[in-house]
Design a protein around this motif. Structure first.
Motif, short mmCIF file in Angstrom:
data_model
loop_
_atom_site.label_atom_id
_atom_site.label_comp_id
_atom_site.label_asym_id
_atom_site.label_seq_id
_atom_site.Cartn_x
_atom_site.Cartn_y
_atom_site.Cartn_z
N THR A 17 0.74 -1.19 -0.05
CA THR A 17 -0.17 -0.08 -0.05
C THR A 17 0.96 1.23 0.05
N TYR A 18 0.26 2.31 -0.24
CA TYR A 18 1.22 3.65 -0.21
C TYR A 18 0.05 4.64 -0.34
N LEU A 19 0.60 5.94 0.30
CA LEU A 19 -0.54 7.07 0.53
C LEU A 19 -0.35 8.00 -0.68
N VAL A 20 -1.42 8.83 -1.05
CA VAL A 20 -1.38 9.89 -1.96
C VAL A 20 -2.12 11.00 -1.16
N PRO A 21 -1.27 12.15 -0.79
CA PRO A 21 -2.00 13.04 -0.13
C PRO A 21 -3.01 13.93 -0.91
N GLY A 22 -3.77 14.61 -0.19
CA GLY A 22 -5.08 15.31 -0.58
C GLY A 22 -5.07 16.68 0.02
N VAL A 23 -5.87 17.59 -0.36
CA VAL A 23 -5.96 19.00 0.11
C VAL A 23 -6.84 18.75 1.29
N THR A 24 -6.61 19.11 2.46
CA THR A 24 -7.34 18.92 3.72
C THR A 24 -8.35 20.31 3.51
N SER A 25 -9.43 20.21 4.30
CA SER A 25 -10.54 21.03 4.31
C SER A 25 -10.19 22.47 5.03
N ALA A 26 -9.22 22.43 5.91
CA ALA A 26 -8.56 23.79 6.57
C ALA A 26 -8.14 24.54 5.32
N PHE A 27 -7.42 24.07 4.43
CA PHE A 27 -6.78 24.66 3.45
C PHE A 27 -7.78 25.34 2.40
N ALA A 28 -8.91 24.35 2.16
CA ALA A 28 -9.91 24.95 1.16
C ALA A 28 -10.73 25.94 1.83
N ALA A 29 -10.81 25.99 3.22
CA ALA A 29 -11.78 26.89 3.73
C ALA A 29 -10.63 28.35 3.87
N SER A 30 -9.62 28.16 4.00
CA SER A 30 -8.76 29.52 3.85
C SER A 30 -8.76 29.99 2.61
N ALA A 31 -8.93 29.27 1.47
CA ALA A 31 -8.75 29.64 0.04
C ALA A 31 -10.21 30.42 -0.07
N THR A 32 -11.41 29.69 0.24
CA THR A 32 -12.61 30.31 0.10
C THR A 32 -12.80 31.46 0.85
N LEU A 33 -11.96 31.82 1.95
CA LEU A 33 -11.91 33.06 2.72
C LEU A 33 -11.12 33.89 2.17
N ARG A 34 -10.04 33.57 1.44
CA ARG A 34 -9.13 34.51 0.69
C ARG A 34 -8.32 35.12 1.74
N THR A 35 -7.73 34.18 2.60
CA THR A 35 -6.78 34.42 3.72
C THR A 35 -5.71 33.46 3.94
N GLN A 36 -5.11 33.33 4.67
CA GLN A 36 -3.96 32.56 5.29
C GLN A 36 -4.24 32.14 6.51
N LEU A 37 -3.83 30.93 6.91
CA LEU A 37 -3.88 30.56 8.30
C LEU A 37 -2.75 31.07 8.89
N THR A 38 -1.67 31.52 8.54
CA THR A 38 -0.61 32.14 9.35
C THR A 38 -0.41 33.46 8.77
#
Length: 297
Positions: A143-164
């Motif tokens: 098996t192996y992992l393929v990363p994905g975009v987590t919802s926190a990053f989608a939320a910050s993009a929607t809000l047009r801001t950064q988490l930091t």
């Protein structure tokens, strides 16, 4: 890898064996492959937050080649499944335990089928991928992992801001509220919020927001601390609810959302109060020799 087990192998036995193995040695494949490489075996793919375009290229390619896709039910947007998996057999994993899922994926893989395990978001954030991978590996299925975009990053993009943001939030905390799977003593949300310069991203807790905010108030949190809730970030029915530690619980309850929302606590979610960073100021205009000298200090 161990020899293939019998059909009646208890997945817990496999998980315990693999967990013990992890404690003493690192898998050689760690040094042979980087994230994004095509590898042998069953990929555990992060579907991203919802929008089909936010699936990674690696994930898209694996899905398009799949014969069997075991997916996380309604947590994966049906539009994504239609776009990339309409040719494959789809199996909803909701309601199925490891005793059913592991033989299903193992047998399909050993029959020569291209199998994909599709998780929501990124499997590394509150996913239960490793236990499935360990159970499969114990039976000889790579098996192996393929990363994905987590919802926190989608939320910050929607809000047009950064988490930091400089002078506003120097840290990000991914956490969840206390409940059936997290004891009260392991709930550190009040500590994160109390630090002041942390963007606290609350997963798996939409139903518990009001209680969480009450505990924050009891712990002395500023009632005016901004809280932004992004429901179904990047989905067609995405919604944004803004409030404070004092008001967001009531607003969310009035909206009727009980799941699938990202809760962001802190000023960064509003893009407020930040200062210009050093990255594109005088610091960035130093000569190359000065930069190299500073990096050596």
């Amino acid at each position: 890898m161990s020899e293939k087990q019998n059909d009646d192998t208890d997945p817990q036995t496999a998980i315990d064996a693999q967990r013990e193995k992890h404690a003493h040695e690192r898998d050689d494949r760690v040094y042979e492959h980087a994230a994004g490489d095509e590898q042998e075996g069953i990929p555990f793919i992060g579907a991203g937050p919802g929008h089909p375009r936010l699936l990674t290229v690696a994930g898209k390619e694996a899905l398009e080649a799949a014969d069997l896709v075991v997916h996380a039910g309604s947590l994966v947007n049906s539009e994504l499944l239609s776009a990339y998996c309409d040719h494959a057999e789809l199996v909803n994993s909701v309601g199925k335990d490891l005793e059913e899922l592991i033989p299903l994926m193992r047998d399909a893989y050993e029959a020569g089928r291209e199998v994909v395990r599709l998780h929501s978001g990124d499997p590394a954030i509150y996913g239960a991928a490793l236990e499935q991978m360990d159970a499969l590996e114990h039976e000889g299925v790579p098996t192996y992992l393929v990363p994905g975009v987590t919802s926190a990053f989608a939320a910050s993009a929607t809000l047009r801001t950064q988490l930091t943001l400089n002078e506003t939030a120097n840290h990000v905390a991914f956490t969840r509220p206390q409940g059936k799977t997290l004891d009260a003593e392991d709930d550190h949300i009040a500590e994160f919020v109390g630090m002041g310069d942390v963007t606290t991203c609350l997963y798996l807790g939409t139903h518990a927001v009001a209680d969480t905010m009450d505990r924050l108030l009891e712990s002395g949190a500023d009632p005016d601390t901004p809280v932004t809730v992004v429901y179904h970030a990047s989905w067609p029915d995405e919604d944004i609810i803004e409030g404070t530690v004092e008001t967001i619980g009531g607003k969310l309850e009035a909206a009727g959302y009980r799941a699938s929302a990202m809760v962001l606590i802190g000023d960064a979610a509003a893009g407020a109060g930040y200062e210009r960073s050093y990255l594109y100021g005088e610091w960035a205009n130093r000569s190359e020799s000065e930069s190299e000298s500073a990096s050596d200090d």
